[in-house]
Design an enzyme around this catalytic site. Structure first.
Site, PDB file in Angstrom:
ATOM      1  N   GLU A  56       5.267   2.124  -1.136  1.00 24.86           N
ATOM      2  CA  GLU A  56       5.762   3.017  -2.189  1.00 24.86           C
ATOM      3  C   GLU A  56       4.763   3.096  -3.344  1.00 24.86           C
ATOM      4  O   GLU A  56       4.528   4.169  -3.901  1.00 24.86           O
ATOM      5  CB  GLU A  56       7.117   2.517  -2.691  1.00 24.86           C
ATOM      6  N   HIS A  74       3.884  12.224  -3.721  1.00 29.62           N
ATOM      7  CA  HIS A  74       4.295  10.901  -3.231  1.00 29.62           C
ATOM      8  C   HIS A  74       4.724  10.980  -1.772  1.00 29.62           C
ATOM      9  O   HIS A  74       4.277  10.178  -0.930  1.00 29.62           O
ATOM     10  CB  HIS A  74       5.440  10.377  -4.105  1.00 29.62           C
ATOM     11  N   GLU A  75       5.595  11.937  -1.452  1.00 32.87           N
ATOM     12  CA  GLU A  75       6.118  12.038  -0.083  1.00 32.87           C
ATOM     13  C   GLU A  75       5.022  12.430   0.911  1.00 32.87           C
ATOM     14  O   GLU A  75       4.964  11.906   2.026  1.00 32.87           O
ATOM     15  CB  GLU A  75       7.264  13.059  -0.040  1.00 32.87           C
ATOM     16  N   HIS A  79       2.872   9.461   2.035  1.00 34.82           N
ATOM     17  CA  HIS A  79       3.428   8.610   3.099  1.00 34.82           C
ATOM     18  C   HIS A  79       2.934   9.081   4.472  1.00 34.82           C
ATOM     19  O   HIS A  79       2.580   8.270   5.334  1.00 34.82           O
ATOM     20  CB  HIS A  79       4.954   8.662   3.075  1.00 34.82           C
TER      21      HIS A  79
END
Length: 303
Positions: free
Chosen positions: A222, A165-166, A169
């Site tokens: 997100e 997920h990070e 970004h």
């Protein structure tokens, strides 16, 4: 008294514009130009995004490095040779290894070609001693995991979901998108000030704008990070199904402290779980395609 000869004729009315109005129009035109010229299709998602051409990946990486150095000066890194730090680094390395292939596959699904911004990244992974249940990946590939995340994650599969997920970004340049939007908002604020809008009214309008536009915009990023991050974890041979119990544990930890979703930059845990469940069949397909029979995942010590 002599009559003024000019008084016999009606006075002509000027056709000039107010200097203030001209300035506002120029700002508006410039803002419109920046908005439309920054539009592009993101290959990995197939969605239209706005990234100002003046914000380059190299500039993002430089800002990411500066922020990372500031964090490292304030936080206490865990010994990089410790077992736990090595395990976290191994999880990140497996994710990094599959990035090009996953980007190509996602872009292909949307009829595009990935720009592979990660080719300019200089990856670094550190475990930081903190009770904070968090992790981050800054533009340029600077990754940090806080030790507070480990007991909540409980295993390498869940850590992979978080790091995927990070990392997403940074790969999707979400920071550059936010900077583009913030710059345009500054132009709007300047135009409002020049036009003479009451400051209290301006603050009220922009406050409402923050709730109705900025926050859903952040939540959309997100959601994108959740989806691509799940595919990265699956392609790296981790078990994507561990994302569900992970967010169930996250929800338990946030109980009574999380703001309502409409007032948050993040989707609620319930929304995230529902989205991840919807994406799970696709994630399992990625796992089968990239991993075959490799079961991948491993335990991570919580000590």
């Amino acid at each position: 008294m002599q009559n003024d000869p000019d008084s016999q004729y009606p006075q002509r009315r000027g056709f000039g514009f107010s200097p203030r109005l001209i300035i506002v129009l120029l700002i508006a035109l410039y803002g419109a130009y920046k908005w439309f010229s920054s539009a592009q299709i993101q290959p990995e998602t197939g969605e239209k995004v706005h990234i100002d051409a003046s914000i380059t990946p190299q500039q993002e990486s430089a800002m990411g490095l500066q922020a990372y150095q500031e964090v490292m000066q304030k936080e206490q890194p865990v010994d990089p040779n410790s077992q736990l730090a090595q395990q976290v680094r191994q999880v990140a390395e497996r994710l990094i290894k599959v990035i090009p292939a996953v980007e190509d596959q996602l872009a292909k699904e949307h009829g595009g070609t990935s720009q592979h911004v990660e080719q300019g990244f200089s990856w670094d992974v550190n475990l930081l001693k903190s009770d904070e249940v968090n992790a981050f990946c800054l533009p340029g590939g600077k990754i940090a995991v806080y030790t507070g995340l480990i007991p909540v994650a409980q295993n390498a599969d869940a850590i992979a979901v978080v790091l995927g997920h990070e990392i997403t970004h940074a790969l999707l340049r979400h920071g550059a998108q936010r900077m583009t939007r913030e710059n345009l908002e500054k132009l709007a604020s300047t135009a409002a000030a020049v036009s003479g809008v009451d400051p209290n009214l301006q603050n009220a309008v922009f406050s409402a704008y923050g709730v109705t536009s900025q926050l859903p915009y952040a939540r959309k990023q997100e959601t994108q990070a959740d989806e691509m991050g799940l595919m990265l974890a699956a392609a790296a041979c981790f078990d994507p199904q561990q994302a569900i119990p992970l967010w169930q544990r996250m929800a338990q930890g946030e109980q009574g402290h999380a703001p309502p979703e409409y007032a948050s930059t993040h989707p609620s845990a319930g929304t995230r779980i529902a989205d991840l469940q919807r994406l799970m069949p696709k994630a399992m397909q990625y796992r089968a395609a990239f991993c075959g029979g490799n079961n991948g995942g491993a335990s991570v010590s919580t000590q």
